[in-house]
Design an enzyme around this catalytic site. Structure first.
Site, PDB file in Angstrom:
ATOM      1  N   GLU A 161      38.674  34.677  36.052  1.00 22.90           N
ATOM      2  CA  GLU A 161      39.032  35.004  34.676  1.00 22.90           C
ATOM      3  C   GLU A 161      38.577  33.855  33.797  1.00 22.90           C
ATOM      4  O   GLU A 161      38.971  32.700  33.988  1.00 22.90           O
ATOM      5  CB  GLU A 161      40.548  35.237  34.537  1.00 22.90           C
ATOM      6  CG  GLU A 161      40.992  36.533  35.204  1.00 22.90           C
ATOM      7  CD  GLU A 161      42.410  36.972  34.833  1.00 22.90           C
ATOM      8  OE1 GLU A 161      43.225  36.096  34.451  1.00 22.90           O
ATOM      9  OE2 GLU A 161      42.693  38.175  34.943  1.00 22.90           O
ATOM     10  N   GLU A 184      38.772  31.663  30.833  1.00 23.58           N
ATOM     11  CA  GLU A 184      39.835  31.322  29.884  1.00 23.58           C
ATOM     12  C   GLU A 184      39.620  29.911  29.336  1.00 23.58           C
ATOM     13  O   GLU A 184      38.867  29.121  29.895  1.00 23.58           O
ATOM     14  CB  GLU A 184      41.215  31.379  30.576  1.00 23.58           C
ATOM     15  CG  GLU A 184      41.457  32.708  31.294  1.00 23.58           C
ATOM     16  CD  GLU A 184      42.925  32.954  31.656  1.00 23.58           C
ATOM     17  OE1 GLU A 184      43.802  32.229  31.151  1.00 23.58           O
ATOM     18  OE2 GLU A 184      43.172  33.881  32.449  1.00 23.58           O
ATOM     19  N   ASP A 218      41.047  31.255  35.934  1.00 22.43           N
ATOM     20  CA  ASP A 218      42.272  31.777  36.542  1.00 22.43           C
ATOM     21  C   ASP A 218      41.869  32.765  37.646  1.00 22.43           C
ATOM     22  O   ASP A 218      41.869  33.969  37.453  1.00 22.43           O
ATOM     23  CB  ASP A 218      43.092  32.466  35.444  1.00 22.43           C
ATOM     24  CG  ASP A 218      44.387  33.048  35.971  1.00 22.43           C
ATOM     25  OD1 ASP A 218      44.929  32.501  36.953  1.00 22.43           O
ATOM     26  OD2 ASP A 218      44.858  34.048  35.399  1.00 22.43           O
ATOM     27  N   HIS A 260      39.905  42.038  26.564  1.00 23.33           N
ATOM     28  CA  HIS A 260      40.264  42.093  27.986  1.00 23.33           C
ATOM     29  C   HIS A 260      41.479  42.993  28.180  1.00 23.33           C
ATOM     30  O   HIS A 260      41.476  43.881  29.040  1.00 23.33           O
ATOM     31  CB  HIS A 260      40.560  40.678  28.496  1.00 23.33           C
ATOM     32  CG  HIS A 260      41.160  40.639  29.873  1.00 23.33           C
ATOM     33  ND1 HIS A 260      40.423  40.903  31.013  1.00 23.33           N
ATOM     34  CD2 HIS A 260      42.436  40.392  30.289  1.00 23.33           C
ATOM     35  CE1 HIS A 260      41.224  40.810  32.081  1.00 23.33           C
ATOM     36  NE2 HIS A 260      42.438  40.494  31.669  1.00 23.33           N
ATOM     37  N   THR A 278      43.809  27.732  40.505  1.00 23.08           N
ATOM     38  CA  THR A 278      43.339  27.802  39.118  1.00 23.08           C
ATOM     39  C   THR A 278      42.482  26.562  38.901  1.00 23.08           C
ATOM     40  O   THR A 278      42.944  25.443  39.157  1.00 23.08           O
ATOM     41  CB  THR A 278      44.540  27.777  38.134  1.00 23.08           C
ATOM     42  OG1 THR A 278      45.435  28.838  38.470  1.00 23.08           O
ATOM     43  CG2 THR A 278      44.076  27.923  36.703  1.00 23.08           C
ATOM     44  N   ASP A 295      50.148  31.205  31.768  1.00 23.30           N
ATOM     45  CA  ASP A 295      48.939  31.969  31.493  1.00 23.30           C
ATOM     46  C   ASP A 295      49.261  33.064  30.486  1.00 23.30           C
ATOM     47  O   ASP A 295      50.097  33.921  30.745  1.00 23.30           O
ATOM     48  CB  ASP A 295      48.409  32.577  32.798  1.00 23.30           C
ATOM     49  CG  ASP A 295      46.990  33.116  32.619  1.00 23.30           C
ATOM     50  OD1 ASP A 295      46.238  32.560  31.793  1.00 23.30           O
ATOM     51  OD2 ASP A 295      46.642  34.090  33.304  1.00 23.30           O
ATOM     52  N   GLN A 322      46.956  41.919  43.264  1.00 23.95           N
ATOM     53  CA  GLN A 322      47.607  42.047  41.955  1.00 23.95           C
ATOM     54  C   GLN A 322      48.077  43.477  41.699  1.00 23.95           C
ATOM     55  O   GLN A 322      49.187  43.716  41.244  1.00 23.95           O
ATOM     56  CB  GLN A 322      46.624  41.608  40.858  1.00 23.95           C
ATOM     57  CG  GLN A 322      47.213  41.603  39.447  1.00 23.95           C
ATOM     58  CD  GLN A 322      46.237  41.064  38.404  1.00 23.95           C
ATOM     59  OE1 GLN A 322      45.141  40.607  38.733  1.00 23.95           O
ATOM     60  NE2 GLN A 322      46.620  41.106  37.153  1.00 23.95           N
ATOM     61  N   LYS A 358      47.554  35.355  41.782  1.00 20.32           N
ATOM     62  CA  LYS A 358      47.045  34.349  40.846  1.00 20.32           C
ATOM     63  C   LYS A 358      47.371  32.928  41.284  1.00 20.32           C
ATOM     64  O   LYS A 358      46.760  31.980  40.791  1.00 20.32           O
ATOM     65  CB  LYS A 358      47.703  34.555  39.470  1.00 20.32           C
ATOM     66  CG  LYS A 358      47.546  35.933  38.903  1.00 20.32           C
ATOM     67  CD  LYS A 358      46.243  36.042  38.178  1.00 20.32           C
ATOM     68  CE  LYS A 358      46.155  37.343  37.409  1.00 20.32           C
ATOM     69  NZ  LYS A 358      44.953  37.377  36.588  1.00 20.32           N
ATOM     70  N   ARG A 412      42.397  40.912  42.821  1.00 23.09           N
ATOM     71  CA  ARG A 412      42.763  42.142  42.093  1.00 23.09           C
ATOM     72  C   ARG A 412      43.520  43.151  42.940  1.00 23.09           C
ATOM     73  O   ARG A 412      44.424  43.834  42.448  1.00 23.09           O
ATOM     74  CB  ARG A 412      41.510  42.811  41.535  1.00 23.09           C
ATOM     75  CG  ARG A 412      40.755  41.988  40.530  1.00 23.09           C
ATOM     76  CD  ARG A 412      41.575  41.729  39.289  1.00 23.09           C
ATOM     77  NE  ARG A 412      40.821  40.878  38.357  1.00 23.09           N
ATOM     78  CZ  ARG A 412      41.389  40.216  37.368  1.00 23.09           C
ATOM     79  NH1 ARG A 412      42.689  40.279  37.167  1.00 23.09           N
ATOM     80  NH2 ARG A 412      40.652  39.460  36.576  1.00 23.09           N
ATOM     81  N   GLU A 427      35.989  43.681  34.806  1.00 18.78           N
ATOM     82  CA  GLU A 427      35.430  44.354  33.622  1.00 18.78           C
ATOM     83  C   GLU A 427      33.906  44.471  33.685  1.00 18.78           C
ATOM     84  O   GLU A 427      33.345  45.505  33.320  1.00 18.78           O
ATOM     85  CB  GLU A 427      35.810  43.566  32.357  1.00 18.78           C
ATOM     86  CG  GLU A 427      37.294  43.500  32.086  1.00 18.78           C
ATOM     87  CD  GLU A 427      37.612  42.377  31.113  1.00 18.78           C
ATOM     88  OE1 GLU A 427      37.875  41.241  31.570  1.00 18.78           O
ATOM     89  OE2 GLU A 427      37.578  42.629  29.892  1.00 18.78           O
TER      90      GLU A 427
END
Ligand code: MN
Length: 419
Positions: free
Chosen positions: A201, A203, A235, A135, A259, A128, A242, A255, A239, A366
Site C-alpha cells: 500500500e 502511503e 503498509d 482507494h 510496515t 493507519d 484481510q 497488516k 489481502r 487496485e
C-alpha cells in the site's frame, strides 16, 4: 512557530547534481548505524550524508545549544528547525567553516551509498488511516458492488485503525511472506498457510514531535506544530487474510507482519513551497476537524517493481499526495478529539494514496483489479496479480516545481518465501 525556509536560490559548497532529492533546500534527517560506533543522526546533502555525530565531536554543533543526537528522541519541531538552520549555515556556499577544512570536510561527509539506514524513529504507536478517497472508492466498488463506493461516514470522519508499531521496519529490510488463515469462497472451511495475495500500500506518514497529554486535544490549527516530519510508508498487506479476518473489527494479522518506512524525515519547512488547498470537502465537515488554510502537500509518488529475473525495475504506479481527502492536521485533530494522549515518535500513515485513473492506483489489489487484469512486466514478459517471492518493491516520493526538488529518497523491500 516560524518555519525555516531555505531561499530558493541558495547553494551549497557540496556539489548537488540537478534532479537530486537532496538540495540544500531540503536537509532531511536520518539515523544510520555506523559500524562499530553505534547509531547517529545524519542530514542529506546531494550524494552525501552529513555526519552530525562528527560535527558534535569537532565542535561544529554546540552541545549547549542542542542535546547529543544519537537519535531524534530529544527533538521537537522547534529544535529541529534550529538544527536545520545551523546545518544550512555550515553547508552554505559562502560559509568557510567546513568548506575550507579538507580533513573535517572529508570525515563529515559520508557517501550515501553504503550507509545502513535505520527506522528514523522506532514508533511507539502506529496508526493507519484510510484517507485516500480514490482507494476507498475502488475498494468499495470491488467488494460492495451493489452499494455506493464510499460508506456514509467517509466524508465526515477520518477512518483509521491502530496498527502494530513493533513491526515497522527500515527500508531495505526483507519481508517474509506471512502465513495466515484464509477461506476461499467455495471452500467449506478456512485453512492456514502462506498468503497468496501479498500486496503493498502506497502511503505517506508523519511522526509526532512533542505530544499532548491525556485529556487534551490538538486542534486542526495547531496540529503542524506537533508534526516533526514526513516519510514514505509501505503498509504491506495480505489481502486473502484481510478478507477473512477484517469483519467486524478491522484488519489485524493481514497488516501487522511488516510496515516499511523510508529513511529520511523530510520537514514540513522544506515542503512549505508545495502547500496546496487539497481537494474540496463536501459536505462541510464538523468544526473540530475543519481544515484551516492550506494543509495538504503536492508530493509526487511512484511505485517500482523488479522481479528476480529483471535487471531493472519497472514503474507500475504514478500518484500524488494531493489525492488524500483528509490532511495530516485533520487526522491528528481527529485522533486526539477524544482526549487520547499522543507521544513523541507516534507514526501516523495516510492510507493508500491512489489517483483517480488506472496507472495511479497505490496497491496491486487496485492495479490488477482484484487479480482480474494482471500486470505485465515488459522486460521479461512475466505477469503479476499480486507480489511473488523475490520481487523488490520500491516507493519514491518527491515534490518538484520550477527546478526545486524536495525528495524523500526511496522505501524498498524484497519479498522472501514464507518460513
Ligand atoms: Mn494501509
Amino acid at each position: 512557530m516560524k518555519p525555516f525556509i531555505v531561499p530558493k536560490d541558495a547553494t551549497s559548497w557540496v556539489e548537488v547534481a540537478p534532479g537530486s532529492d537532496f538540495p540544500i533546500q531540503n536537509l532531511p534527517f536520518a539515523v544510520v548505524d555506523h559500524k562499530g560506533r553505534g547509531e547517529g543522526m545524519v542530514c542529506a546533502i546531494g550524494d552525501f550524508a552529513l555526519d552530525l555525530t562528527y560535527l558534535y565531536e569537532e565542535g561544529f554543533i554546540d552541545e549547549e545549544e542542542f542535546p547529543w543526537l544519537d537519535s531524534m528522541a530529544a527533538l521537537d519541531r522547534e529544535m529541529m528547525t534550529e538544527l536545520r538552520s545551523r546545518i544550512f549555515t555550515l553547508l552554505s556556499a559562502e560559509n568557510s567553516e567546513l568548506r575550507d577544512n579538507a580533513k573535517h570536510r572529508k570525515r563529515a561527509l559520508l557517501p550515501l551509498a553504503g550507509l545502513a539506514f535505520q527506522v528514523p524513529i522506532p514508533p511507539t504507536t502506529f496508526v493507519d488511516f484510510y484517507s485516500g478517497i480514490h482507494h476507498a472508492s475502488n475498494v468499495g466498488r470491488m467488494f460492495r458492488p451493489d452499494q455506493p463506493p464510499l460508506l456514509p461516514n467517509y466524508r465526515h470522519v477520518p477512518i483509521g485503525y491502530n496498527g502494530r508499531a513493533s513491526s515497522v521496519v527500515a527500508t531495505g529490510t526483507n519481508i517474509i511472506r506471512p502465513k495466515g488463515q484464509t477461506k476461499a469462497p467455495d471452500a467449506e472451511g478456512p485453512s492456514f498457510g502462506p498468503t497468496a495475495e501479498m500486496d503493498f500500500e502506497l502511503e505517506m506518514g508523519f511522526y509526532i514531535g512533542h505530544g499532548q497529554e491525556m485529556g487534551k486535544r490538538i486542534t486542526c490549527k495547531a496540529a503542524e506544530e506537533h508534526i516533526l516530519g514526513m516519510v514514505i510508508v509501505n503498509d504491506w498487506s495480505a489481502r486473502d487474510v484481510q478478507r477473512w479476518e477484517y469483519q467486524p473489527l478491522g484488519p489485524f494479522l493481514s497488516k501487522s507482519f511488516a510496515t516499511s518506512v523510508s529513511p529520511w524525515l523530510v520537514t514540513l519547512d522544506a515542503l512549505e513551497p508545495f502547500r496546496i488547498e487539497g481537494m474540496e470537502q463536501d459536505p462541510e465537515v464538523l468544526h473540530h476537524i475543519r481544515r484551516q488554510g492550506q494543509q495538504h502537500f503536492d508530493i509526487n509518488l511512484e511505485v517500482w517493481l523488479q522481479s528476480a529475473k529483471m535487471k531493472k525495475p519497472q514503474r507500475i504506479c504514478v500518484s500524488n499526495a494531493k489525492h488524500l481527502y483528509w490532511s495530516m492536521s485533520q487526522q491528528l485533530a481527529h485522533q486526539t478529539s477524544n482526549g487520547t494522549p499522543v507521544e513523541f515518535g507516534d507514526l501516523y500513515a495516510s492510507g493508500t494514496i491512489s489517483g483517480p485513473e488506472e496507472g495511479s492506483f497505490g496497491s496491486m489489489l487496485e492495479l490488477t483489479w482484484r487479480g482480474s487484469k494482471p500486470l505485465t512486466l515488459e522486460e521479461t514478459g512475466e505477469t503479476r496479480t499480486f507480489l511473488e517471492d523475490g520481487d523488490v518493491l520500491t516507493m519514491k516520493a518527491f515534490a518538484e516545481s520550477d527546478g526545486l526538488r524536495i525528495g524523500f529518497g526511496a522505501c524498498s523491500g524484497k519479498i522472501l518465501p514464507a518460513n
